[in-house]
Design a protein around this motif. Sequence first.
Motif, PDB file in Angstrom:
ATOM      1  N   VAL A   1      -4.127 -13.135   1.980  1.00 41.03           N
ATOM      2  CA  VAL A   1      -2.711 -13.512   1.871  1.00 41.03           C
ATOM      3  C   VAL A   1      -2.027 -12.379   1.100  1.00 41.03           C
ATOM      4  O   VAL A   1      -2.314 -12.179  -0.077  1.00 41.03           O
ATOM      5  CB  VAL A   1      -2.518 -14.851   1.121  1.00 41.03           C
ATOM      6  CG1 VAL A   1      -1.031 -15.174   0.979  1.00 41.03           C
ATOM      7  CG2 VAL A   1      -3.247 -15.986   1.828  1.00 41.03           C
TER       8      VAL A   1
ATOM      9  N   ARG B   1       0.228 -10.217  -1.237  1.00 32.98           N
ATOM     10  CA  ARG B   1       0.900 -10.597  -2.487  1.00 32.98           C
ATOM     11  C   ARG B   1       2.392 -10.782  -2.288  1.00 32.98           C
ATOM     12  O   ARG B   1       3.025 -11.525  -3.027  1.00 32.98           O
ATOM     13  CB  ARG B   1       0.595  -9.587  -3.583  1.00 32.98           C
ATOM     14  CG  ARG B   1       1.098  -8.222  -3.347  1.00 32.98           C
ATOM     15  CD  ARG B   1       0.576  -7.247  -4.427  1.00 32.98           C
ATOM     16  NE  ARG B   1       0.735  -5.895  -3.989  1.00 32.98           N
ATOM     17  CZ  ARG B   1       1.828  -5.169  -4.173  1.00 32.98           C
ATOM     18  NH1 ARG B   1       2.836  -5.658  -4.838  1.00 32.98           N
ATOM     19  NH2 ARG B   1       1.905  -3.949  -3.714  1.00 32.98           N
ATOM     20  N   THR B   2       2.968 -10.139  -1.283  1.00 32.75           N
ATOM     21  CA  THR B   2       4.402 -10.291  -1.023  1.00 32.75           C
ATOM     22  C   THR B   2       4.756 -11.717  -0.614  1.00 32.75           C
ATOM     23  O   THR B   2       5.921 -12.096  -0.654  1.00 32.75           O
ATOM     24  CB  THR B   2       4.871  -9.315   0.071  1.00 32.75           C
ATOM     25  OG1 THR B   2       4.074  -9.500   1.240  1.00 32.75           O
ATOM     26  CG2 THR B   2       4.757  -7.872  -0.411  1.00 32.75           C
ATOM     27  N   GLN B   3       3.766 -12.534  -0.255  1.00 32.12           N
ATOM     28  CA  GLN B   3       4.003 -13.925   0.131  1.00 32.12           C
ATOM     29  C   GLN B   3       3.778 -14.875  -1.045  1.00 32.12           C
ATOM     30  O   GLN B   3       3.671 -16.075  -0.871  1.00 32.12           O
ATOM     31  CB  GLN B   3       3.082 -14.306   1.296  1.00 32.12           C
ATOM     32  CG  GLN B   3       3.389 -13.535   2.560  1.00 32.12           C
ATOM     33  CD  GLN B   3       2.402 -13.855   3.665  1.00 32.12           C
ATOM     34  OE1 GLN B   3       1.226 -14.080   3.432  1.00 32.12           O
ATOM     35  NE2 GLN B   3       2.904 -13.886   4.888  1.00 32.12           N
ATOM     36  N   THR B   4       3.732 -14.305  -2.244  1.00 31.76           N
ATOM     37  CA  THR B   4       3.399 -15.079  -3.444  1.00 31.76           C
ATOM     38  C   THR B   4       4.561 -15.087  -4.421  1.00 31.76           C
ATOM     39  O   THR B   4       5.212 -14.065  -4.634  1.00 31.76           O
ATOM     40  CB  THR B   4       2.156 -14.464  -4.132  1.00 31.76           C
ATOM     41  OG1 THR B   4       1.094 -14.436  -3.184  1.00 31.76           O
ATOM     42  CG2 THR B   4       1.746 -15.257  -5.349  1.00 31.76           C
ATOM     43  N   THR B   5       4.811 -16.234  -5.028  1.00 27.56           N
ATOM     44  CA  THR B   5       5.785 -16.361  -6.110  1.00 27.56           C
ATOM     45  C   THR B   5       5.086 -17.037  -7.282  1.00 27.56           C
ATOM     46  O   THR B   5       4.351 -18.013  -7.095  1.00 27.56           O
ATOM     47  CB  THR B   5       6.998 -17.210  -5.678  1.00 27.56           C
ATOM     48  OG1 THR B   5       7.610 -16.605  -4.548  1.00 27.56           O
ATOM     49  CG2 THR B   5       8.015 -17.340  -6.799  1.00 27.56           C
TER      50      THR B   5
ATOM     51  N   THR C   1       8.259 -12.402  -8.303  1.00 33.27           N
ATOM     52  CA  THR C   1       8.053 -12.365  -6.857  1.00 33.27           C
ATOM     53  C   THR C   1       6.826 -11.524  -6.526  1.00 33.27           C
ATOM     54  O   THR C   1       6.369 -10.718  -7.323  1.00 33.27           O
ATOM     55  CB  THR C   1       9.274 -11.770  -6.134  1.00 33.27           C
ATOM     56  OG1 THR C   1       9.391 -10.387  -6.498  1.00 33.27           O
ATOM     57  CG2 THR C   1      10.548 -12.527  -6.492  1.00 33.27           C
ATOM     58  N   GLY C   2       6.336 -11.709  -5.326  1.00 28.54           N
ATOM     59  CA  GLY C   2       5.183 -10.939  -4.874  1.00 28.54           C
ATOM     60  C   GLY C   2       5.417  -9.452  -4.900  1.00 28.54           C
ATOM     61  O   GLY C   2       4.499  -8.674  -5.172  1.00 28.54           O
TER      62      GLY C   2
ATOM     63  N   MET D   1       2.291 -19.767  -2.487  1.00 28.29           N
ATOM     64  CA  MET D   1       2.178 -18.798  -1.398  1.00 28.29           C
ATOM     65  C   MET D   1       2.758 -19.432  -0.150  1.00 28.29           C
ATOM     66  O   MET D   1       2.472 -20.589   0.149  1.00 28.29           O
ATOM     67  CB  MET D   1       0.704 -18.441  -1.152  1.00 28.29           C
ATOM     68  CG  MET D   1       0.038 -17.844  -2.348  1.00 28.29           C
ATOM     69  SD  MET D   1      -1.718 -17.591  -2.036  1.00 28.29           S
ATOM     70  CE  MET D   1      -1.998 -16.202  -3.120  1.00 28.29           C
ATOM     71  N   SER D   2       3.571 -18.666   0.563  1.00 28.87           N
ATOM     72  CA  SER D   2       4.161 -19.208   1.787  1.00 28.87           C
ATOM     73  C   SER D   2       4.442 -18.086   2.776  1.00 28.87           C
ATOM     74  O   SER D   2       4.511 -16.918   2.418  1.00 28.87           O
ATOM     75  CB  SER D   2       5.442 -19.984   1.473  1.00 28.87           C
ATOM     76  OG  SER D   2       6.377 -19.143   0.861  1.00 28.87           O
ATOM     77  N   ASP D   3       4.598 -18.482   4.020  1.00 29.21           N
ATOM     78  CA  ASP D   3       4.979 -17.557   5.076  1.00 29.21           C
ATOM     79  C   ASP D   3       6.015 -18.248   5.959  1.00 29.21           C
ATOM     80  O   ASP D   3       6.522 -19.321   5.592  1.00 29.21           O
ATOM     81  CB  ASP D   3       3.753 -17.072   5.871  1.00 29.21           C
ATOM     82  CG  ASP D   3       2.984 -18.199   6.562  1.00 29.21           C
ATOM     83  OD1 ASP D   3       3.503 -19.333   6.668  1.00 29.21           O
ATOM     84  OD2 ASP D   3       1.845 -17.947   7.007  1.00 29.21           O
TER      85      ASP D   3
ATOM     86  N   ILE E   1       1.426 -21.973   2.199  1.00 28.85           N
ATOM     87  CA  ILE E   1       0.020 -21.596   2.420  1.00 28.85           C
ATOM     88  C   ILE E   1      -0.850 -22.265   1.367  1.00 28.85           C
ATOM     89  O   ILE E   1      -1.886 -22.847   1.681  1.00 28.85           O
ATOM     90  CB  ILE E   1      -0.158 -20.064   2.372  1.00 28.85           C
ATOM     91  CG1 ILE E   1       0.607 -19.412   3.525  1.00 28.85           C
ATOM     92  CG2 ILE E   1      -1.634 -19.684   2.385  1.00 28.85           C
ATOM     93  CD1 ILE E   1       0.665 -17.896   3.443  1.00 28.85           C
TER      94      ILE E   1
END
Length: 163
Positions: A41, A43-47, A60-61, A88-90, A95
């Motif tokens: 996953v 890291r840019t999809q992580t907060t 932010t990711g 985590m999300s997309d 996620i």
Amino acid sequence: MSESLKLVRRVSAFCVGVALAACGADDEALISVSYRSDAIVPRTQTTVILSDGTRRYVITGAELRPADGIAIMRPTAMSGEAKANVSMSDAQGVIATGQLELPLMSDWVWGVEIHVDSVNPSRLCFGCVGSRSFPLRPGVGRTVRDSLWLTWGGNSIRNPVVY
């Protein structure tokens, strides 16, 4: 990269972070966060939301350091409890989510590391206090065993134990 070299880099990054935090610290408390595994996953999809009841930081990711980087540090209250919420999300939705509660105290830095893997990353962690896993959305990951892992450990700011 060998596992032992990765371990040395992780320990070195943590020690550098503690040393930087110690510069000029009298009565201080900190929490840090880093993202350790980018392959499953990004890291840019992580907060990450860090809060201590008074302060709230949204990281932010894009701000999270890549693997083997120096962690992001934020000041906290010197007593009470800190929460680290990871989401985590997309484009298809959530996620995984996970939360830790950490007791706060003066002259202390907590380090939280984010991993996505099928094995508990604390087996390679010197100074870790604990780890928790949180399930990934079905269909995400290399195997059904892949999870969001949060590991944490702490150290004195002024008199750190060097592992």
